[in-house]
Design a protein around this motif. Structure first.
Motif, PDB file in Angstrom:
ATOM      1  N   TRP A   1      69.896 -33.996  66.789  1.00 16.87           N
ATOM      2  CA  TRP A   1      70.888 -34.368  65.764  1.00 16.87           C
ATOM      3  C   TRP A   1      71.078 -33.063  64.639  1.00 16.87           C
ATOM      4  O   TRP A   1      71.545 -33.264  63.771  1.00 16.87           O
ATOM      5  CB  TRP A   1      70.275 -35.507  64.773  1.00 16.87           C
ATOM      6  CG  TRP A   1      69.779 -36.768  65.660  1.00 16.87           C
ATOM      7  CD1 TRP A   1      68.655 -37.041  65.822  1.00 16.87           C
ATOM      8  CD2 TRP A   1      70.701 -37.522  66.577  1.00 16.87           C
ATOM      9  NE1 TRP A   1      68.540 -38.318  66.686  1.00 16.87           N
ATOM     10  CE2 TRP A   1      69.681 -38.317  67.244  1.00 16.87           C
ATOM     11  CE3 TRP A   1      71.992 -37.670  66.820  1.00 16.87           C
ATOM     12  CZ2 TRP A   1      70.372 -39.281  67.797  1.00 16.87           C
ATOM     13  CZ3 TRP A   1      72.611 -38.372  67.338  1.00 16.87           C
ATOM     14  CH2 TRP A   1      71.648 -39.361  68.230  1.00 16.87           C
ATOM     15  N   GLY A   2      70.246 -32.007  65.111  1.00 15.08           N
ATOM     16  CA  GLY A   2      70.400 -30.729  64.352  1.00 15.08           C
ATOM     17  C   GLY A   2      69.941 -29.558  65.077  1.00 15.08           C
ATOM     18  O   GLY A   2      70.306 -29.572  66.403  1.00 15.08           O
ATOM     19  N   LYS A   3      69.496 -28.627  64.307  1.00 12.15           N
ATOM     20  CA  LYS A   3      69.079 -27.099  64.912  1.00 12.15           C
ATOM     21  C   LYS A   3      67.595 -26.940  64.573  1.00 12.15           C
ATOM     22  O   LYS A   3      67.303 -27.001  63.216  1.00 12.15           O
ATOM     23  CB  LYS A   3      70.116 -26.260  64.292  1.00 12.15           C
ATOM     24  CG  LYS A   3      69.979 -24.882  64.986  1.00 12.15           C
ATOM     25  CD  LYS A   3      70.927 -23.531  64.352  1.00 12.15           C
ATOM     26  CE  LYS A   3      70.673 -22.373  64.921  1.00 12.15           C
ATOM     27  NZ  LYS A   3      70.988 -22.297  66.353  1.00 12.15           N
ATOM     28  N   THR A   4      67.056 -26.405  65.532  1.00 16.56           N
ATOM     29  CA  THR A   4      65.566 -25.978  65.373  1.00 16.56           C
ATOM     30  C   THR A   4      65.278 -24.657  65.517  1.00 16.56           C
ATOM     31  O   THR A   4      65.777 -24.018  66.334  1.00 16.56           O
ATOM     32  CB  THR A   4      64.286 -26.827  65.953  1.00 16.56           C
ATOM     33  OG1 THR A   4      64.953 -27.006  67.371  1.00 16.56           O
ATOM     34  CG2 THR A   4      64.778 -28.261  65.441  1.00 16.56           C
ATOM     35  N   SER A   5      64.410 -23.975  64.684  1.00 18.10           N
ATOM     36  CA  SER A   5      64.107 -22.390  64.887  1.00 18.10           C
ATOM     37  C   SER A   5      62.819 -22.228  64.434  1.00 18.10           C
ATOM     38  O   SER A   5      62.176 -23.007  63.751  1.00 18.10           O
ATOM     39  CB  SER A   5      65.308 -21.673  63.933  1.00 18.10           C
ATOM     40  OG  SER A   5      66.583 -22.030  63.979  1.00 18.10           O
ATOM     41  N   LYS A   6      62.352 -21.075  65.021  1.00 16.16           N
ATOM     42  CA  LYS A   6      61.338 -20.296  64.716  1.00 16.16           C
ATOM     43  C   LYS A   6      61.673 -19.081  63.876  1.00 16.16           C
ATOM     44  O   LYS A   6      62.220 -18.324  64.234  1.00 16.16           O
ATOM     45  CB  LYS A   6      60.556 -19.756  65.974  1.00 16.16           C
ATOM     46  CG  LYS A   6      59.185 -19.145  65.552  1.00 16.16           C
ATOM     47  CD  LYS A   6      58.813 -18.528  66.976  1.00 16.16           C
ATOM     48  CE  LYS A   6      57.430 -17.818  67.108  1.00 16.16           C
ATOM     49  NZ  LYS A   6      56.882 -17.441  68.349  1.00 16.16           N
ATOM     50  N   VAL A   7      61.134 -19.146  62.426  1.00 14.57           N
ATOM     51  CA  VAL A   7      61.356 -18.219  61.586  1.00 14.57           C
ATOM     52  C   VAL A   7      59.982 -17.324  61.472  1.00 14.57           C
ATOM     53  O   VAL A   7      59.076 -17.857  61.041  1.00 14.57           O
ATOM     54  CB  VAL A   7      61.815 -18.880  60.197  1.00 14.57           C
ATOM     55  CG1 VAL A   7      61.914 -17.926  58.945  1.00 14.57           C
ATOM     56  CG2 VAL A   7      62.872 -19.638  60.301  1.00 14.57           C
ATOM     57  N   THR A   8      60.220 -16.051  61.700  1.00  6.89           N
ATOM     58  CA  THR A   8      59.233 -15.060  61.348  1.00  6.89           C
ATOM     59  C   THR A   8      59.564 -14.278  60.131  1.00  6.89           C
ATOM     60  O   THR A   8      60.338 -13.807  59.884  1.00  6.89           O
ATOM     61  CB  THR A   8      59.352 -14.054  62.503  1.00  6.89           C
ATOM     62  OG1 THR A   8      59.041 -14.727  63.765  1.00  6.89           O
ATOM     63  CG2 THR A   8      58.063 -13.011  62.277  1.00  6.89           C
ATOM     64  N   ALA A   9      58.235 -14.402  59.288  1.00  6.48           N
ATOM     65  CA  ALA A   9      58.527 -13.781  58.064  1.00  6.48           C
ATOM     66  C   ALA A   9      57.275 -12.797  57.894  1.00  6.48           C
ATOM     67  O   ALA A   9      56.240 -12.841  58.276  1.00  6.48           O
ATOM     68  CB  ALA A   9      58.607 -14.727  56.799  1.00  6.48           C
ATOM     69  N   GLN A  10      57.632 -11.845  57.010  1.00 10.44           N
ATOM     70  CA  GLN A  10      56.546 -10.691  56.551  1.00 10.44           C
ATOM     71  C   GLN A  10      55.981 -11.138  55.172  1.00 10.44           C
ATOM     72  O   GLN A  10      56.806 -11.308  54.209  1.00 10.44           O
ATOM     73  CB  GLN A  10      57.106  -9.415  56.500  1.00 10.44           C
ATOM     74  CG  GLN A  10      55.980  -8.535  56.034  1.00 10.44           C
ATOM     75  CD  GLN A  10      56.706  -7.093  56.355  1.00 10.44           C
ATOM     76  OE1 GLN A  10      57.716  -6.687  55.449  1.00 10.44           O
ATOM     77  NE2 GLN A  10      56.074  -6.159  57.104  1.00 10.44           N
ATOM     78  N   LEU A  11      54.614 -11.651  55.025  1.00 18.00           N
ATOM     79  CA  LEU A  11      53.958 -11.750  54.002  1.00 18.00           C
ATOM     80  C   LEU A  11      54.015 -10.454  52.988  1.00 18.00           C
ATOM     81  O   LEU A  11      53.808  -9.193  53.522  1.00 18.00           O
ATOM     82  CB  LEU A  11      52.616 -12.367  54.115  1.00 18.00           C
ATOM     83  CG  LEU A  11      52.526 -13.610  54.967  1.00 18.00           C
ATOM     84  CD1 LEU A  11      51.156 -13.842  55.266  1.00 18.00           C
ATOM     85  CD2 LEU A  11      53.528 -14.769  54.575  1.00 18.00           C
TER      86      LEU A  11
END
Length: 381
Positions: free
Chosen positions: A59-69
């Motif tokens: 029912w949607g879109k799923t992602s792996k978000v990579t971020a810098q702290l």
């Protein structure tokens, strides 16, 4: 329905074109996310590096978000985006509240929820869920570890009111469950829950015999099987449940080696409800090793002799949902037959009389779904 991990093969055939995601600001590998998501990251000053497609969602879109702290270290987050208007809002909020409730009891059994909200961009109303990223390994999770952890969550959870229900309606797939009330009686809450799903199915299936067995199941079977759980000195505890525990919503964590679950649609109910979805032969959780290990950790409720019929009753909500929302579902005839069997057990004369009034014996009126494959052989555990 799985949204954080790769689904089993029968779910892969679902037509993803039913989900309109054009124009969303998440772009695979681009590092672009909606500003409302970026603002919801748990550590202030975090910078999004990129977002990659991860897993599948019906029912949607799923992602792996990579971020810098701010410290310079990188951190991964799981993001689900649903562009279904108010339905998407209920789905994301319900899953967030469910994860929050389970995380409070069993922190390592679910991803930590961080936020849910609405996209700030113009266009169709779009909602998101942001949570801890967990590396999905083997699916479904291993029988002993999954059963042990699920039973532990059931046993240690405590309803905030001491009653059955939940503070909001949670969603099984696109179905907003009728569990957003607090009831002393499990029979009352389950009747509302099952009855709501039946009412959604009737105008879709347009099948008079289905309507008959739905009516009798609610009026005769549900009270016969569920009232004894809380009568004659017997009682059951309202347990926090997963709500949609099937193969695609369980996995082994690749980092820790522990079983964990996701895509939850929780409420406080009878613990055995979570194993109703294990009955279907289309699921690997139908392997007897799962229920055997679960029973070792959480004994069957009294009357024990009603367990199998209760399990069949609890399977109905999942199979009706599958029938009306999964393209190509073969559960139409299966769920009719299951309700017919329950009625034959507990109200046979009523069933004969009601079916006779339709002028038919209960045939589907079209080629029904094929009988499901036999259950997998039992694993040795």
């Amino acid at each position: 329905m799985s949204a954080t991990a790769t689904s089993v093969e029968d779910q892969k055939e679902v037509n993803q074109a039913t989900v309109e995601l054009a124009g969303l600001s998440i772009a695979t590998g681009s590092g672009v996310v909606d500003e409302s998501v970026a603002a919801s990251l748990p550590v202030p000053g975090t910078k999004v590096l990129h977002a990659l497609d991860y897993g599948e969602s019906l029912w949607g879109k799923t992602s792996k978000v990579t971020a810098q702290l701010p410290s310079g270290e990188t951190e991964n987050y799981f993001l689900k985006v649903v562009a279904l208007g108010e339905t998407g809002r209920h789905m994301c909020e319900g899953e967030f509240e469910s994860l929050k409730a389970i995380y409070a009891v069993s922190p390592s059994f679910v991803p930590k929820p961080y936020a849910w909200g609405k996209y700030s961009q113009e266009g169709p109303d779009t909602y998101f869920l942001l949570a801890e990223f967990r590396d999905v390994g083997e699916q479904p999770a291993e029988p002993v570890k999954l059963a042990t952890r699920l039973a532990d969550m059931h046993q240690r959870s405590v309803s905030p009111t001491g009653k059955f229900g939940f503070h909001i309606g949670t969603c099984h797939a696109k179905i907003r469950q009728a569990v957003d009330s607090w009831e002393d009686s499990w029979c009352v809450l389950f009747s509302k829950h099952l009855g709501h799903i039946m009412e959604l199915a009737k105008p879709i299936l347009k099948w008079p015999e289905f309507d008959v067995v739905c009516k009798l199941t609610l009026e005769k079977v549900v009270p016969r099987l569920l009232l004894p759980l809380q009568s004659d000195g017997r009682n059951i505890k309202p347990c926090l449940i997963h709500g949609d525990c099937w193969d695609g919503n369980t996995a082994m964590d690749m980092r820790t080696g522990e079983a964990f679950v996701f895509d939850v649609c929780s409420f406080y109910g009878h613990n055995e409800y979570d194993t109703g979805n294990w009955r279907a032969p289309r699921h690997k959780l139908s392997n007897k090793a799962y229920i055997r290990n679960y029973k070792r950790n959480f004994p069957v409720s009294e009357p024990e002799e009603d367990w199998d019929a209760r399990n069949l009753l609890y399977s109905l909500t999942f199979n009706i949902g599958n029938t009306i929302y999964i393209p190509g579902s073969s559960q139409r005839q299966v769920v009719y037959d299951d309700m017919t069997n329950l009625c034959e057990m507990f109200c046979p004369e009523d069933l004969k009389r009601e079916l006779k009034s339709t002028g038919k014996g209960g045939a589907a009126g079209e080629e029904g779904g094929e009988e499901e494959e036999e259950e997998e052989e039992e694993e040795e555990q």
